[in-house]
Structures are given as structure tokens and as C-alpha cells.
Design a protein around this motif. Structure first.
Motif, mmCIF file in Angstrom:
data_model
loop_
_atom_site.group_PDB
_atom_site.id
_atom_site.type_symbol
_atom_site.label_atom_id
_atom_site.label_comp_id
_atom_site.label_asym_id
_atom_site.label_seq_id
_atom_site.Cartn_x
_atom_site.Cartn_y
_atom_site.Cartn_z
ATOM 1 N N LEU A 50 21.796 47.339 27.775
ATOM 2 C CA LEU A 50 21.545 47.713 26.375
ATOM 3 C C LEU A 50 22.258 46.698 25.803
ATOM 4 O O LEU A 50 23.498 46.533 25.556
ATOM 5 C CB LEU A 50 21.806 49.159 26.040
ATOM 6 N N HIS A 51 21.483 45.624 24.977
ATOM 7 C CA HIS A 51 22.210 44.520 24.026
ATOM 8 C C HIS A 51 22.405 45.105 22.792
ATOM 9 O O HIS A 51 21.628 45.742 21.996
ATOM 10 C CB HIS A 51 21.302 43.332 24.271
ATOM 11 N N SER A 201 11.816 55.080 16.208
ATOM 12 C CA SER A 201 11.555 53.983 17.126
ATOM 13 C C SER A 201 11.145 54.513 18.360
ATOM 14 O O SER A 201 10.234 53.825 19.027
ATOM 15 C CB SER A 201 12.972 53.212 17.207
ATOM 16 N N ILE A 202 11.486 55.500 18.714
ATOM 17 C CA ILE A 202 11.161 56.098 20.098
ATOM 18 C C ILE A 202 9.737 56.722 20.128
ATOM 19 O O ILE A 202 8.833 56.287 21.117
ATOM 20 C CB ILE A 202 11.978 57.321 20.424
ATOM 21 N N ARG A 203 9.248 57.065 19.078
ATOM 22 C CA ARG A 203 7.653 57.355 18.913
ATOM 23 C C ARG A 203 7.018 56.341 19.016
ATOM 24 O O ARG A 203 5.899 56.256 19.747
ATOM 25 C CB ARG A 203 7.613 58.000 17.593
ATOM 26 N N LEU A 204 7.267 55.055 18.531
ATOM 27 C CA LEU A 204 6.417 53.887 18.547
ATOM 28 C C LEU A 204 6.737 52.989 19.803
ATOM 29 O O LEU A 204 5.802 51.863 19.804
ATOM 30 C CB LEU A 204 6.829 53.225 17.274
ATOM 31 N N ALA A 228 19.789 57.390 24.279
ATOM 32 C CA ALA A 228 18.510 57.922 24.143
ATOM 33 C C ALA A 228 17.679 56.733 23.895
ATOM 34 O O ALA A 228 16.324 56.839 24.416
ATOM 35 C CB ALA A 228 18.551 58.921 22.889
ATOM 36 N N ILE A 229 18.142 55.842 23.266
ATOM 37 C CA ILE A 229 17.307 54.645 23.001
ATOM 38 C C ILE A 229 17.133 53.667 24.268
ATOM 39 O O ILE A 229 16.168 53.182 24.654
ATOM 40 C CB ILE A 229 18.222 53.770 22.073
ATOM 41 N N ARG A 230 18.333 53.791 25.044
ATOM 42 C CA ARG A 230 18.061 53.164 26.499
ATOM 43 C C ARG A 230 17.100 53.814 27.205
ATOM 44 O O ARG A 230 16.460 53.258 28.132
ATOM 45 C CB ARG A 230 19.409 53.063 26.977
ATOM 46 N N ALA A 231 17.248 55.261 27.328
ATOM 47 C CA ALA A 231 16.347 55.821 28.132
ATOM 48 C C ALA A 231 14.733 55.748 27.817
ATOM 49 O O ALA A 231 13.927 56.044 28.507
ATOM 50 C CB ALA A 231 16.572 57.483 27.848
ATOM 51 N N ASP A 263 23.266 56.065 31.597
ATOM 52 C CA ASP A 263 21.967 56.526 31.647
ATOM 53 C C ASP A 263 21.064 55.765 32.469
ATOM 54 O O ASP A 263 20.121 56.481 33.189
ATOM 55 C CB ASP A 263 21.536 56.364 30.078
ATOM 56 N N GLN A 264 21.024 54.665 32.660
ATOM 57 C CA GLN A 264 20.245 53.777 33.239
ATOM 58 C C GLN A 264 20.631 54.067 34.836
ATOM 59 O O GLN A 264 19.609 54.326 35.731
ATOM 60 C CB GLN A 264 20.279 52.170 33.126
ATOM 61 N N SER A 265 21.611 54.128 35.299
ATOM 62 C CA SER A 265 22.270 54.671 36.686
ATOM 63 C C SER A 265 21.577 55.753 36.805
ATOM 64 O O SER A 265 21.013 55.963 38.198
ATOM 65 C CB SER A 265 23.404 54.385 36.878
#
Length: 274
Positions: A50-51, A201-204, A228-231, A263-265
Motif C-alpha cells: 500500500l503506497h 472510494s470502496i463503492r467506486l 479496509a482500503i488495501r482489502a 491484511d494482504q498476507s
């Protein structure tokens, strides 16, 4: 609407700046600089993790004065040491208390990519960004026509600048894609009334293909937000107020990155088990 006021203030400011430094002079200065970017930021956003784009911002129309102490060069150094991916520098003076001089000074203390955060409504501002050390410019779909979006993207690319194209709703995301944006920022803040909906943002997100990098903007305050954003398969986040208010900015940056990595792992383990 606040956005209309911001655009009007920007028009007045740029008209005054053109009288001080004519467009042709600024254009010659910009074109004399290298058009080869130090880093392909769009490509960088597609690398793992995540940048984080950390903002240098002392005030906003919605929050007023965010911080009274604003040692922006020290903060830029702290961001850099913490491994920030880019630094967003507010240059809008009337409502955000920004200054183009901040951008120029920060360029002298860090090598990370710099985003000029402003309301780009004139090619003059793109040349100005280049001359003052920016690597990235902000193009807000809501204040530009389709022709302007395309023209400004092309001009930025010709100068070796990357464009972060900001959208707030589905129609604006589609316009950004049609213009050829390689990085789209989905703003959780409605620039018409400055209300924030973190889930926007998540919806779009599903509207944007994986070949285009996606940044979530506004309302990201705590590690759970970053997770949550990364997921939701975002490439990065832009964080302003939370970092500016943080006592230990480096620690918050590290925590955001660690939570997103964890979260990514976990997602990889679930997928492997399936």
C-alpha cells in the motif's frame, strides 16, 4: 458552493501571477528542464504494498487551521525517512494557506516524488508545477471539461509530469478513464460541500481496471481504514489531516504500511487455502 469559490480564487490568483511572470517565460523555463521523470510514479504504484502519499497541509476550508506549528521542511524530511512514497504539497493560499514556495523548498530537502496539490484550471499552473519541482499534478474532474482533461494530461506527459486525476462519483471516474488517466484518485470528500463518506472510494473501486492505479483520498484516519482500503485492492492512500495531527508521523506511516501488509498476507493465505 465551496468548490466554486475555490475555482474563482484560483482564477484571480493565476491572472495576477501571469502579470508577474508571463506564460511564455514560464513555458520556456519548464521546457528547458528534463522531460524524463526521475521515477515512473504510475508504475511505482503497481508494485506490491500500500503506497502512501503524505500531505503537507496546515489548513482547509472544512477544518480551518489544522496545525499552528508548520515546520514543513522538517515534516518532509520525517516523511522521507519513514519511507513515504510521495509528498503532497498544498500550494493554494486562500483556503488552504499553501504556497508555491513550499513546493520549491521541499524539493530541496527530499528526492521522493512531489505532488502539487492545487486546483489546476490553466496550463500555466502545469508549467509552474514543473518549474517549482513537482513530479505530479492534480487534475480534478469536477472543475475541468473533457477537452481540458485530455489536453492537460498530454501537456503534463510532455513535461515529464504524472497526473493524479481525481474523481468523486461514477460519472467522474468514467470521464477520467475516457481521458486516459493512469492514476485515479477517488475522493471520499465531496468538494461541493466538503462532507466525507469513507465508503465512497470502496463503492467506486470496481469501475477502474487493474491497469490503472487507484488512490483513496480523504477520511483515512486510522490503521483500520488503511486495511479496509488495501482489502478493496487500492494501490495507495493519500493522507493529510491524520498525519499532520500525529505526534509521531513516522510511526503512523509505518503502522499504515504494516496493517495493509498484514491484511494482504491474510488474503493470500485464504486464497491459498481455497
Amino acid at each position: 458552493m465551496i468548490l466554486d469559490d475555490l475555482v474563482a480564487a484560483t482564477q484571480t490568483r493565476i491572472a495576477a501571477e501571469k502579470r508577474q511572470v508571463p506564460l511564455q517565460v514560464l513555458k520556456s523555463q519548464a521546457e528547458a528542464l528534463s522531460a524524463v521523470p526521475a521515477i515512473d510514479f504510475a508504475q511505482h504504484l503497481h508494485t506490491p504494498g500500500l503506497h502512501i502519499i503524505g500531505e503537507l497541509k496546515q489548513a482547509s476550508p472544512s477544518k480551518g487551521q489544522i496545525v499552528t506549528d508548520f515546520p514543513y521542511t522538517d515534516i518532509a524530511r520525517e516523511y522521507t525517512a519513514a519511507g513515504i512514497d510521495a509528498i503532497s504539497v498544498l500550494t493554494e493560499p486562500a483556503y488552504f494557506k499553501g504556497n508555491i514556495g513550499y513546493l520549491r523548498t521541499v524539493r530541496g530537502v527530499t528526492n521522493v516524488p512531489l505532488l502539487r496539490k492545487d486546483f489546476t484550471i490553466d496550463p500555466y499552473m502545469i508549467y509552474e508545477a514543473k518549474v517549482n519541482g513537482a513530479d505530479i499534478i492534480l487534475l480534478i474532474v469536477a472543475i475541468l471539461t473533457d477537452d481540458q482533461l485530455q489536453d492537460y494530461l498530454q501537456l503534463a506527459a510532455s513535461l515529464g509530469l504524472t497526473a493524479l486525476v481525481e474523481a468523486h462519483d461514477a460519472a467522474e471516474v468514467c470521464r477520467a478513464l475516457a481521458a486516459g488517466a493512469q492514476i485515479i484518485g477517488i475522493n471520499n470528500r465531496n468538494l461541493k460541500d466538503f462532507s466525507v463518506d469513507f465508503a465512497n472510494s470502496i463503492r467506486l473501486r470496481h469501475l477502474i481496471p487493474p491497469t490503472v492505479a487507484v488512490i483513496a483520498e480523504s477520511g483515512i484516519r486510522q490503521p483500520a481504514d488503511a486495511a479496509a482500503i488495501r482489502a478493496a485492492q487500492f494501490n495507495g492512500i493519500l493522507v493529510g489531516e491524520a498525519l499532520m495531527r500525529a505526534t509521531d508521523k513516522a510511526q503512523l506511516i509505518q503502522t499504515f504500511k504494516e496493517v495493509a501488509a498484514d491484511d494482504q498476507s491474510e488474503n493470500l493465505r485464504v486464497n491459498d487455502a481455497g
